[in-house]
Write a protein that holds these residues in place. Sequence first.
Motif, mmCIF file in Angstrom:
data_model
loop_
_atom_site.group_PDB
_atom_site.id
_atom_site.type_symbol
_atom_site.label_atom_id
_atom_site.label_comp_id
_atom_site.label_asym_id
_atom_site.label_seq_id
_atom_site.Cartn_x
_atom_site.Cartn_y
_atom_site.Cartn_z
ATOM 1 N N SER A 1 -2.681 6.353 -5.839
ATOM 2 C CA SER A 1 -2.707 5.687 -4.537
ATOM 3 C C SER A 1 -3.185 4.249 -4.687
ATOM 4 O O SER A 1 -4.086 3.953 -5.475
ATOM 5 N N GLU B 1 -4.209 0.920 -2.116
ATOM 6 C CA GLU B 1 -4.439 0.436 -0.749
ATOM 7 C C GLU B 1 -4.897 -1.019 -0.812
ATOM 8 O O GLU B 1 -5.829 -1.355 -1.539
ATOM 9 N N ASP C 1 6.222 6.037 1.916
ATOM 10 C CA ASP C 1 5.612 4.709 1.924
ATOM 11 C C ASP C 1 6.542 3.660 1.311
ATOM 12 O O ASP C 1 6.618 2.524 1.799
ATOM 13 N N ARG D 1 -7.525 1.252 -6.105
ATOM 14 C CA ARG D 1 -6.524 2.113 -6.717
ATOM 15 C C ARG D 1 -7.182 3.435 -7.070
ATOM 16 O O ARG D 1 -8.243 3.465 -7.705
ATOM 17 N N THR E 1 2.335 10.555 -0.543
ATOM 18 C CA THR E 1 3.353 10.109 0.426
ATOM 19 C C THR E 1 4.146 8.925 -0.124
ATOM 20 O O THR E 1 4.597 8.067 0.629
ATOM 21 N N THR F 1 -8.042 7.747 -5.786
ATOM 22 C CA THR F 1 -8.681 8.459 -4.667
ATOM 23 C C THR F 1 -10.015 9.061 -5.057
ATOM 24 O O THR F 1 -10.826 9.390 -4.196
ATOM 25 N N SER G 1 0.837 -1.207 0.000
ATOM 26 C CA SER G 1 0.000 0.000 0.000
ATOM 27 C C SER G 1 0.874 1.261 0.000
ATOM 28 O O SER G 1 1.913 1.304 0.645
ATOM 29 N N TYR G 2 0.426 2.256 -0.735
ATOM 30 C CA TYR G 2 1.124 3.545 -0.759
ATOM 31 C C TYR G 2 0.157 4.616 -1.256
ATOM 32 O O TYR G 2 -0.826 4.343 -1.943
ATOM 33 N N GLY G 3 0.463 5.854 -0.855
ATOM 34 C CA GLY G 3 -0.345 6.993 -1.292
ATOM 35 C C GLY G 3 0.391 7.818 -2.327
ATOM 36 O O GLY G 3 1.624 7.871 -2.322
#
Length: 320
Positions: A249, A251, A219, A277, A215, A279, A210-212
């Motif tokens: 992103s 998650e 991450d 995937r 960020t 936002t 997971s990564y944003g």
Amino acid sequence: MTAVLETPPNANPEATVRYPSWAARAGALAIDVLPAVAVITTMALLAITTPQWGPLWWVFTVTAVLAFLAMVVNRWVLPPLTGWSLGRAVFGIRIVTGGDVPAGTARLVLRDVAHLLDTISLFIGWLWPLWDAKKRTFADLLLRTEARLVGAPGAGVRRRAGVACLVAALLCVAGGGLGYQFEYRQERAVETARDQIAEQGPRIVEQMLSYGAATMKEDFARSQALTTDAYRPQLVAQQQVVEKGQATSNEYWATNSAVLSASQNQGALLVALQGQRGTDPKALKFISATVRVDFDKLDGQWRVANLTVLKKPGMDEAGG
């Protein structure tokens, strides 16, 4: 009148020679050999079940070697020096050659080797003393030795034999106890590792994947910290491909998992993942994948050693 002359006591030397019974010889052999064989066998079996070159392996191996050396000294070295081995002393038996001379070390070694002939003859050689006039085995016939009954060497022999047997028994029990404790600790360590992988593994995989978009660098650095040194370059290469593309992103969360294997410092986990995937609620893509993850325990922490995708991510766009 006819005179009757008394026969001198030593007129016939053969009449004064006494030979031990078969049971006495078997008892002497048992005392000389069985305690050492029991220790050697026990330690060898325990050494096989422990990691080679580990501390316990050395304990078991050295103990077995010392038991063998003790048997060698007792059977081959002591008789020429003292006239007795421990077992033969208990029953008052001495191995002699022609002329009632105690057998030397070389002859005793060859005699024990020649006992193989007594064994491969379907044990007939061991039973030969039952009907041989001089109570000889095939080994005795071959090496020209005899077992003579000459009386015990003195008080305390039976006590020393008892102590030797007791020490051998205690060594076997102590070795068995150490082996049991080692196996118990190993089993407990494996159970603990399995529980840790089952509990921590899915969370580690979620954090690593997971990564944003905002960020991403932080991450990715966190993900790299969750891997082993060997696997990290492969993960970094995958992250660099992501960084070159459009920042999006991702998650993931684990929906199901199963531990495939576990040892004290390694394990494998099968994980079913769901994720999303993006936002923007109107452009979200839902992801599903199945991965196999191999773990290594380093410095008390589980690290990802390899990740294999078994079912490639499938995506469904959210309906608006």
